[in-house]
Design an enzyme around this catalytic site. Structure first.
Site, short mmCIF file in Angstrom:
data_model
loop_
_atom_site.label_atom_id
_atom_site.label_comp_id
_atom_site.label_asym_id
_atom_site.label_seq_id
_atom_site.Cartn_x
_atom_site.Cartn_y
_atom_site.Cartn_z
N ASP A 102 0.86 -1.19 0.00
CA ASP A 102 0.00 0.00 0.00
C ASP A 102 0.89 1.23 0.00
OD1 ASP A 102 -2.44 -1.40 0.09
OD2 ASP A 102 -2.41 -1.50 2.27
N ASP B 164 -6.99 -1.33 -4.60
CA ASP B 164 -8.06 -0.91 -3.68
C ASP B 164 -8.94 0.16 -4.31
OD1 ASP B 164 -6.91 -2.60 -1.74
OD2 ASP B 164 -5.72 -0.97 -0.89
#
Length: 163
Positions: free
Chosen positions: A118, A136
């Site tokens: 991330d 995401d």
């Protein structure tokens, strides 16, 4: 008679998103140490190297077998819905393609490294949102598009009933 949309566009969208997701994650993983961060837009957007071995917000951390099984089921279900229910709805095809790409992008990370890279770190209206990635974002946009498509479909059905 409804128009049957060309699935090539949806496949291209999914391939592009997966490649973009994987390339950005590779760049972050190979050029930044975990925890490194730099500001892109002051007080709004940072690029921060982070790893997540769970789902959103780190829930179910370390449950890799669960994620493997669920993701495979979801990917198969998305292909099924794409083939059986979205052939005549371009909006739904794009939504399913984005969901598929997002699920596959994070699945690739979990299979290869046991965790998801991330790096998009935002502060929205004073809320320090959990760090996320392109996959995401693709999942989120796909869900929003499906909700819009379902609401639009429901609205169209009600209009037809009135007439």
């Amino acid at each position: 008679m409804h128009k049957k949309y060309f699935i090539g566009t949806s496949i291209l969208i999914a391939v592009f998103v997966v490649i973009f997701d994987q390339v950005t994650k590779y760049i972050i993983a190979t050029t930044m140490k975990i925890g490194d961060s730099f500001e892109v837009i002051p007080h709004f957007l940072n690029i921060t190297s982070h790893r997540n071995n769970g789902a959103a917000w780190g829930i179910l951390s370390g449950k890799m077998t669960f994620f493997f099984i669920i993701t495979i089921i979801i990917l198969i279900a998305l292909v099924y819905f794409f083939i059986n229910d979205a052939q005549y709805n371009l909006f739904m095809q794009v939504a399913i393609s984005l969901l598929f790409a997002g699920a596959l992008g994070n699945f690739i990370d979990r299979v290869l490294t046991g965790e998801v890279v991330d790096f998009i770190d935002t502060n929205i209206f004073g809320y320090d949102f959990p760090i996320f990635n392109i996959a995401d974002s693709s999942l989120t946009i796909g869900v929003i598009l499906i909700i819009i498509a379902l609401l639009k479909d429901t609205s169209n059905k009600k209009e037809k009933e009135v007439k």
